[in-house]
Design an enzyme around this catalytic site. Structure first.
Site, mmCIF file in Angstrom:
data_model
loop_
_atom_site.group_PDB
_atom_site.id
_atom_site.type_symbol
_atom_site.label_atom_id
_atom_site.label_comp_id
_atom_site.label_asym_id
_atom_site.label_seq_id
_atom_site.Cartn_x
_atom_site.Cartn_y
_atom_site.Cartn_z
ATOM 1 C CB VAL A 1 -16.825 1.849 -3.264
ATOM 2 C CG1 VAL A 1 -17.546 0.534 -2.684
ATOM 3 C CG2 VAL A 1 -15.380 2.029 -4.119
ATOM 4 N N GLY B 1 -20.649 6.718 4.158
ATOM 5 C CA GLY B 1 -19.794 7.111 2.971
ATOM 6 C C GLY B 1 -20.121 6.934 1.909
ATOM 7 C CE LYS C 1 -4.678 0.806 0.339
ATOM 8 N NZ LYS C 1 -5.871 0.059 -0.605
ATOM 9 N N GLY D 1 -18.617 7.781 -0.992
ATOM 10 C CA GLY D 1 -17.533 8.187 -2.351
ATOM 11 C C GLY D 1 -18.029 7.366 -3.578
#
Length: 351
Positions: free
Chosen positions: A183, A179, A79, A181
């Protein structure tokens, strides 16, 4: 000291990249290359401190190792986090500098999109290295992975919901999405189509209001979403939202979302099980994105390969649930043990 950091977990390589000209300050962490070159996205975020960024990248990198193993991919886990400056002078130059840092790793790590990063940023990375995926152009370009991530989460959520409530729709169930966003938005589309009554929450109030109109959803303030009345909780923001305190107040019978590292620590998974709630491990259900990216890294041209891998995530989830019941353990601990066995090449435990 880095080696004593609580999230270090025997990482193979941790690189600190600094480029004064572009303002880049990034950390690249490679947790494991036991199954293949490390792969995992790049996150751009405003961190409170360098230590917060380090903890985030170490936890995310380890999660990618487990995610790739459970998705059946010949890839290890890595990552990148970029510590966002107050003002980005030249975004393309920033990501090109990151590309140069990744290229120095010689192919041991491939990057793609994550929070705060999009395909255009990956195109900038690609000007300096070939070890990048999530591109919109090219023979094997996979593009934005978020729709495939959402599809995998939805597939697993439906498998879990069928186990608890039966039926093949979400009609009559209240689903809270934290959330909105890329996705989270795609996931709301699928949940709405499946008949769910949606609660939505986002730090961007305008985004939440748009979702309310688009999906006939009820907006809940970010600080109240965890205590709202719901059947299913879908965390799609940042990690660590499930703590020993928050799960005690959570009304949901099932938790299934796209956020990485949802559990604040291992004890949370055990508490969720004691409370009689079903947790679907995040690194399994949100693996659709890395499957999409892997098709680009591995240069796979058959679109059915992605479909088959994403569909298999629900099968893996069902196996984890069954094994957890058989062993009287929580699903997070069982998923970890299976992933560790796969990484170690122990087919007896990984089966």
């Amino acid at each position: 000291m880095l080696f004593d950091h609580k999230s270090f977990d025997a990482h193979e390589t941790v690189v600190f990249a600094d480029d004064e000209a572009s303002g880049l300050r990034a950390i690249i962490a490679l947790h494991s290359t036991a199954l293949g070159p490390a792969a995992g996205g790049c996150r751009l975020w405003h961190y409170n401190s360098d230590l917060a960024a380090l903890d985030d990248v170490l936890r995310l990198s380890r999660g990618m190792t487990y995610k790739n193993a459970m998705a059946g991919l010949p890839l290890g886990g890595g990552k990148t986090v970029i510590m966002a400056p107050e003002q980005i002078r030249d975004r393309r130059a920033l990501f090109a500098a990151l590309g140069r840092a990744i290229d120095r790793l010689g192919g041991s790590y491939w990057t793609a999109e994550d929070v705060g990063v999009g395909p255009a940023d990956m195109a900038a990375v690609a000007t300096a290295t070939r070890f990048v995926a999530g591109l919109e152009k090219g023979r094997h370009a996979s593009g934005d992975p978020s729709p495939v991530t959402a599809k995998g989460v939805f597939t697993c959520l439906m498998a879990g919901a069928h186990r608890i409530w039966g039926g093949r729709t979400l009609s009559g169930l209240t689903v809270a999405v934290q959330g909105l966003g890329r996705v989270g938005w795609h996931l709301c589309q699928a949940l709405h189509a499946a008949g769910a009554d949606l609660l939505v929450s986002d730090i961007d109030a305008r985004r939440a209001q748009l979702a309310a109109r688009e999906f006939n959803a009820t907006v809940v303030a970010p600080e109240k979403i965890l205590t709202a009345r719901m059947d299913i909780f879908v965390p799609c923001a940042l990690g660590g939202v499930l703590t020993r305190e928050s799960v005690g107040a959570l009304d949901a019978r099932m938790i299934c979302g796209a956020a990485n590292n949802q559990l604040a620590d291992e004890a949370v998974g055990a508490k969720i099980a004691r409370l009689g709630k079903l947790y679907l491990p995040d690194y399994i259900v949100n693996a659709g994105g890395i499957i999409n990216v892997a098709s680009e890294i591995l240069q796979i041209e058959d679109p059915a390969w992605i479909e088959d891998k994403v569909s298999a995530l629900a099968v893996t989830i069902e196996e984890v649930i069954e094994e957890a019941a058989k062993r009287s353990r929580d699903t997070a601990a069982v998923a970890d043990s299976i992933a560790q066995a796969r990484i170690a090449g122990d087919c007896r435990l990984a089966a």
